[in-house]
Design a protein around this motif. Sequence first.
Motif, mmCIF file in Angstrom:
data_model
loop_
_atom_site.group_PDB
_atom_site.id
_atom_site.type_symbol
_atom_site.label_atom_id
_atom_site.label_comp_id
_atom_site.label_asym_id
_atom_site.label_seq_id
_atom_site.Cartn_x
_atom_site.Cartn_y
_atom_site.Cartn_z
ATOM 1 N N PRO A 1 0.807 -1.203 0.000
ATOM 2 C CA PRO A 1 0.000 0.000 0.000
ATOM 3 C C PRO A 1 0.845 1.259 0.000
ATOM 4 O O PRO A 1 1.634 1.444 0.924
ATOM 5 C CB PRO A 1 -0.808 -0.103 1.293
ATOM 6 N N PRO A 2 0.730 2.084 -0.995
ATOM 7 C CA PRO A 2 1.610 3.230 -1.125
ATOM 8 C C PRO A 2 1.257 4.356 -0.179
ATOM 9 O O PRO A 2 2.103 4.999 0.377
ATOM 10 C CB PRO A 2 1.389 3.670 -2.564
ATOM 11 N N ILE A 3 -0.005 4.588 0.013
ATOM 12 C CA ILE A 3 -0.392 5.711 0.855
ATOM 13 C C ILE A 3 -1.510 5.289 1.779
ATOM 14 O O ILE A 3 -2.470 4.673 1.362
ATOM 15 C CB ILE A 3 -0.831 6.912 0.003
ATOM 16 N N ARG A 4 -1.336 5.610 3.021
ATOM 17 C CA ARG A 4 -2.394 5.301 3.967
ATOM 18 C C ARG A 4 -2.732 6.523 4.787
ATOM 19 O O ARG A 4 -1.939 7.438 4.927
ATOM 20 C CB ARG A 4 -1.976 4.163 4.871
ATOM 21 N N GLU B 1 -9.517 14.396 -1.948
ATOM 22 C CA GLU B 1 -8.621 14.866 -3.008
ATOM 23 C C GLU B 1 -7.242 14.202 -2.932
ATOM 24 O O GLU B 1 -6.838 13.515 -3.870
ATOM 25 C CB GLU B 1 -8.518 16.389 -2.942
ATOM 26 N N PRO B 2 -6.516 14.360 -1.812
ATOM 27 C CA PRO B 2 -5.232 13.653 -1.728
ATOM 28 C C PRO B 2 -5.387 12.142 -1.793
ATOM 29 O O PRO B 2 -4.510 11.449 -2.317
ATOM 30 C CB PRO B 2 -4.670 14.096 -0.380
ATOM 31 N N MET B 3 -6.488 11.647 -1.284
ATOM 32 C CA MET B 3 -6.711 10.207 -1.367
ATOM 33 C C MET B 3 -6.787 9.764 -2.821
ATOM 34 O O MET B 3 -6.224 8.738 -3.218
ATOM 35 C CB MET B 3 -8.013 9.821 -0.646
ATOM 36 N N ALA C 1 -5.444 11.240 -5.281
ATOM 37 C CA ALA C 1 -4.109 11.355 -5.864
ATOM 38 C C ALA C 1 -3.323 10.075 -5.616
ATOM 39 O O ALA C 1 -2.655 9.548 -6.515
ATOM 40 C CB ALA C 1 -3.371 12.562 -5.266
ATOM 41 N N GLY C 2 -3.438 9.566 -4.389
ATOM 42 C CA GLY C 2 -2.759 8.312 -4.082
ATOM 43 C C GLY C 2 -3.334 7.158 -4.882
ATOM 44 O O GLY C 2 -2.612 6.285 -5.379
ATOM 45 N N TRP D 1 -2.082 7.300 -8.346
ATOM 46 C CA TRP D 1 -0.701 6.788 -8.394
ATOM 47 C C TRP D 1 -0.719 5.264 -8.444
ATOM 48 O O TRP D 1 0.016 4.653 -9.223
ATOM 49 C CB TRP D 1 0.082 7.264 -7.171
ATOM 50 N N ARG E 1 -1.721 3.924 -11.804
ATOM 51 C CA ARG E 1 -0.698 4.114 -12.826
ATOM 52 C C ARG E 1 0.509 3.213 -12.618
ATOM 53 O O ARG E 1 1.140 2.770 -13.582
ATOM 54 C CB ARG E 1 -0.237 5.581 -12.819
#
Lengths: 142, 142
Positions: free
Chosen positions: B38-41, B114-116, B118-119, B122, B125
Amino acid sequence: MTSRPGGSYDGGMREPYPDGMPEPLDPHMFTDCPPVSPPIRLGGKWTAKIIRCLESGPRRFTELQIPLRGITPKVLTESLRAMERDGLLTRTAYDEIPPRVEYELTGLGRSLLEPMNAGCEWSRRHLPDLMRARDAWHAAIP
Amino acid sequence: MTSRPGGSYDGGMREPYPDGMPEPLDPHMFTDCPPVSPPIRLGGKWTAKIIRCLESGPRRFTELQIPLRGITPKVLTESLRAMERDGLLTRTAYDEIPPRVEYELTGLGRSLLEPMNAGCEWSRRHLPDLMRARDAWHAAIP
DNA sequence: CAGTATCCGCTTTGATACTG
DNA sequence: CAGTATCAAAGCGGATACTG
């Protein structure tokens, strides 16, 4: 009510670090943005910080330890290995004495800066709101 | 090497859930994006998922338990309380029998989407890259 | 310098049972 | 329904000491 899902993994954070030491890397790191209730985190406790540390170029093991404020070699190794495994950075060992190893972001690792910055931007924009919410809470339930 | 800073907090994820049950909320949640590392939490283990669950409107306690796949009431309560404290959502209790409580995102909570996203973007992609990196790693060090 | 090897422990999460 | 109360188990990071 002692549990804080919004920001608790950092329970064992060590502050004591021999100051007066130079900091070769910019300490302005992603996870420093939100002093309260970190909104977004990346992988483990150190992943985002390590990425910030490598943002401006390759760094050595010991160089990373400085801005990471006393991270133990074990944990740093684990973090770096995991990130290497995930293709976020490369590890280059030079066959010298004393040994030299350099860590550098890959394109993939660098691409993470974008969503990281999005989270950072959110923090900058909404930190006042978070502070206000926290204050209101403590005022209501002291 | 058992610790994986890149994706370990989810160690105890329970899958066994009485299927055949309806899922009132869209299970397409942020943290579902990255099957690997998981890249962003966000905050705790459940915060991001809860935000996704509330994205399309207010939900009741039990409604949240369904898409959250067997989260225990204790942990759900803790998470919701923390998010309420941080101003991410509101809790409204209706004085009825049986009791009814609704949770709803605040503007602040909604702004986290919004930032979620973005993650999430990512992840979409770069998931292939992550998979490839993982495969290469396992091929080299089996 | 760049790590390993052990041991340790709080935090976080989960299981289970019980209420207003 | 919407929780609370206990108990139990990992999880994840840390301290310390020791090598090539």
